[in-house]
Design an enzyme around this catalytic site. Structure first.
Site, PDB file in Angstrom:
ATOM      1  CG  HIS A  13      -1.150  34.448  69.511  1.00 51.17           C
ATOM      2  ND1 HIS A  13      -1.349  35.676  68.915  1.00 51.17           N
ATOM      3  CD2 HIS A  13      -2.015  33.852  68.897  1.00 51.17           C
ATOM      4  CE1 HIS A  13      -2.440  35.874  68.001  1.00 51.17           C
ATOM      5  NE2 HIS A  13      -2.688  34.285  67.965  1.00 51.17           N
ATOM      6  CG  HIS A  15      -5.715  30.442  68.069  1.00 50.14           C
ATOM      7  ND1 HIS A  15      -6.695  31.472  67.970  1.00 50.14           N
ATOM      8  CD2 HIS A  15      -4.652  31.400  67.639  1.00 50.14           C
ATOM      9  CE1 HIS A  15      -6.358  32.418  67.378  1.00 50.14           C
ATOM     10  NE2 HIS A  15      -5.275  32.431  67.275  1.00 50.14           N
ATOM     11  CG  LEU A  16      -5.767  26.038  74.134  1.00 47.58           C
ATOM     12  CD1 LEU A  16      -5.821  26.272  75.690  1.00 47.58           C
ATOM     13  CD2 LEU A  16      -4.790  24.983  73.842  1.00 47.58           C
ATOM     14  NE  ARG A  17      -9.307  26.514  66.420  1.00 47.17           N
ATOM     15  CZ  ARG A  17      -8.778  27.797  65.856  1.00 47.17           C
ATOM     16  NH1 ARG A  17      -9.119  28.738  66.378  1.00 47.17           N
ATOM     17  NH2 ARG A  17      -8.179  27.749  64.648  1.00 47.17           N
ATOM     18  CG  ASN A  41     -10.090  33.145  67.317  1.00 45.24           C
ATOM     19  OD1 ASN A  41      -9.532  32.417  68.431  1.00 45.24           O
ATOM     20  ND2 ASN A  41      -9.503  32.974  66.079  1.00 45.24           N
ATOM     21  CE  LYS A  99      -5.407  39.076  68.366  1.00 44.93           C
ATOM     22  NZ  LYS A  99      -5.380  37.446  67.957  1.00 44.93           N
ATOM     23  CG  HIS A 136      -5.015  39.583  63.368  1.00 44.50           C
ATOM     24  ND1 HIS A 136      -5.201  38.275  63.274  1.00 44.50           N
ATOM     25  CD2 HIS A 136      -5.095  40.172  62.157  1.00 44.50           C
ATOM     26  CE1 HIS A 136      -5.012  38.042  61.879  1.00 44.50           C
ATOM     27  NE2 HIS A 136      -5.057  39.099  61.250  1.00 44.50           N
ATOM     28  CG  HIS A 174      -0.163  36.621  64.307  1.00 46.13           C
ATOM     29  ND1 HIS A 174      -0.528  37.772  63.882  1.00 46.13           N
ATOM     30  CD2 HIS A 174      -1.180  36.281  65.025  1.00 46.13           C
ATOM     31  CE1 HIS A 174      -1.862  38.285  63.989  1.00 46.13           C
ATOM     32  NE2 HIS A 174      -2.283  37.099  64.666  1.00 46.13           N
ATOM     33  CG  LEU A 219      -5.267  34.842  57.244  1.00 41.93           C
ATOM     34  CD1 LEU A 219      -6.648  35.114  57.306  1.00 41.93           C
ATOM     35  CD2 LEU A 219      -4.526  35.617  56.139  1.00 41.93           C
ATOM     36  CG  ASP A 247      -1.451  32.640  65.181  1.00 47.44           C
ATOM     37  OD1 ASP A 247      -2.545  32.433  65.975  1.00 47.44           O
ATOM     38  OD2 ASP A 247      -1.461  32.926  64.121  1.00 47.44           O
ATOM     39  CG  HIS A 251      -8.172  25.544  61.043  1.00 47.79           C
ATOM     40  ND1 HIS A 251      -9.665  26.059  61.312  1.00 47.79           N
ATOM     41  CD2 HIS A 251      -7.313  26.547  61.425  1.00 47.79           C
ATOM     42  CE1 HIS A 251      -9.278  27.365  61.670  1.00 47.79           C
ATOM     43  NE2 HIS A 251      -8.206  27.767  61.650  1.00 47.79           N
ATOM     44  CB  ALA A 263      -6.156  31.397  57.956  1.00 56.34           C
TER      45      ALA A 263
HETATM   46  C1  NCD Z   1      -6.131  32.062  63.523  1.00 50.71           C
HETATM   47  C2  NCD Z   1      -7.279  30.824  63.794  1.00 50.71           C
HETATM   48  O1  NCD Z   1      -7.420  29.786  63.127  1.00 50.71           O
HETATM   49  O2  NCD Z   1      -8.056  31.044  64.854  1.00 50.71           O
HETATM   50  N1  NCD Z   1      -5.722  31.701  62.227  1.00 50.71           N
HETATM   51  C3  NCD Z   1      -4.356  32.180  61.930  1.00 50.71           C
HETATM   52  O3  NCD Z   1      -4.432  31.897  60.444  1.00 50.71           O
HETATM   53  N2  NCD Z   1      -3.512  32.418  62.471  1.00 50.71           N
HETATM   54  C4  NCD Z   1      -6.678  33.302  63.876  1.00 50.71           C
HETATM   55  C5  NCD Z   1      -5.509  34.406  63.926  1.00 50.71           C
HETATM   56  O4  NCD Z   1      -4.595  34.299  65.041  1.00 50.71           O
HETATM   57  O5  NCD Z   1      -5.215  35.039  62.954  1.00 50.71           O
HETATM   58 ZN    ZN Z   2      -4.166  33.771  66.395  1.00 44.74          ZN
END
Ligand code: NCD
Ligand code: ZN
Length: 344
Positions: A13, A15-17, A41, A99, A136, A174, A219, A247, A251, A263
């Site tokens: 799990h 996130h790389l953006r 996302n 997802k 999620h 998560h 989150l 996860d 940011h 988050a």
């Molecule tokens: C994640 C994100 O910033 O993309 N944020 C988080 O708080 N975990 C999204 C997610 O997995 O809920």
């Molecule tokens: Zn996530």
């Protein structure tokens, strides 16, 4: 010096953006993980096989020379997703699943699902094609307390889904509550869960006592200590249904340290070391290898990695900030010590 060698881990799990952010996030995760499930996302969300493959090639462009990294892509499930798209995803080795984000549940989730019931035909196709559903698991109703959102989602949606589709492979992402641990344990072997470093190492006191700590805000939100303890027991038990998914969610500092902060915890720069810290705190470092490098691959019916990484017992401090093209970012555990370090 003490050393620990484990098979190269995978991050189930991540996130790389996109864009210039990839120059920071891809090398950080590729330095330790072999495979990673890339969350969709983005804005706009990654909803088609074509968009996912384009995104994957932008990621591959940032993998440092000589480093092996295999992003496996999750597609963003929407009300428009069709059974035909499920079949197309099933046929592509670079797509691992869909997802499900309840609309409004988290960062960039406005395109998410408003009615889980309306997904029946798509879930049926996913069950038929053995395409996993990554969830999620939080309701978003304003009358449900933020600390209860995972439990209520399980009661309202996940238990009915697993009863209706017993052969659907489902990962509750998560997890944060004793309710989630009980749900996953009681479900059949098609149901598993990922666990983040922050939910194993922290509880809501770490978010709220002594001042609000925006860099511990993610989150689903950190829960009370009794939930944390049940999560810890699940990870330490060696049950193959529970495995690593960071996860890691980057940011920039300005988006976290503000009146309405985003988050997400950016844990990638210390990901494996954070999990090692957790297992070593509980004298269970022998459990790290399966949790980080075994059970997830088994669940996804992928081969376990044959390469290895080495962790050495050495104190170090996580950086206060990480520079990115979009400005500085404060990583999770910034400025705090860890006792194990990846030998890079
Ligand atoms: C994640 C994100 O910033 O993309 N944020 C988080 O708080 N975990 C999204 C997610 O997995 O809920
Ligand atoms: Zn996530």
């Amino acid at each position: 010096m003490q050393s620990l060698i484990i098979p190269t881990p995978d991050d189930w799990h991540l996130h790389l953006r996109d864009g210039a952010m990839l120059r920071t996030t891809v090398p950080a995760s590729a330095a330790v993980f072999n495979r990673a499930v890339i969350m969709p996302n983005l804005v706009p969300p990654v909803t088609t096989v074509k968009a996912a493959l384009d995104y994957r090639s932008r990621i591959m462009d940032e993998v440092p020379h000589g480093v092996s990294f295999n992003p496996v892509m999750a597609l963003y499930l929407t009300a428009e997703t069709t059974p035909e798209q499920v079949a197309e995803a099933a046929a592509n080795e670079h797509i691992i699943g869909f997802k499900l984000y309840p609309s409004g549940a988290t960062t960039n989730s406005t395109a998410g699902v408003k009615s889980v019931d309306a997904l029946e035909p798509v879930l049926a196709a996913m069950q038929e094609h053995r395409v996993p559903l990554l969830v999620h698991g939080e309701v978003t109703d304003s009358d449900i307390d933020i600390f209860d959102r995972e439990r209520v989602f399980i009661e309202r949606h996940l238990i009915p889904i697993t009863e209706r589709f017993p052969n659907l492979k489902l990962v509750l992402e998560h997890i944060t509550t004793a309710d989630a641990v009980a749900f996953v344990k009681n479900a059949n072997s098609n149901v598993a869960a990922t666990m983040t470093p922050q939910h194993l190492l922290m509880n809501r006191n770490d978010l709220l006592v002594g001042g609000v700590k925006p860099h511990n805000y993610c989150l689903p939100i950190l829960k009370r200590r009794s939930h944390q303890q049940v999560l810890q027991e699940a990870a330490l038990s060696g049950n193959p249904k529970f495995f690593l998914g960071t996860d890691s969610a980057p940011h920039v500092q300005a988006s976290k340290e503000t009146a309405c902060g985003c988050a997400g915890c950016y844990s990638a720069p210390a990901a494996i070391e954070l999990y090692a810290e957790f297992f070593s705190q509980h004298n269970a470092l022998d459990k790290l290898a399966n949790f980080a490098s075994g059970y997830g691959a088994d669940f996804y019916q992928l081969p376990r990695n044959s390469e290895t990484i080495e962790l050495v017992k050495q104190q170090w401090t996580v950086a206060e900030t990480v520079d990115t093209a979009n400005g500085p970012m404060v990583p999770y555990w910034a400025g705090m010590g860890l006792n194990w370090r990846l030998n890079r």
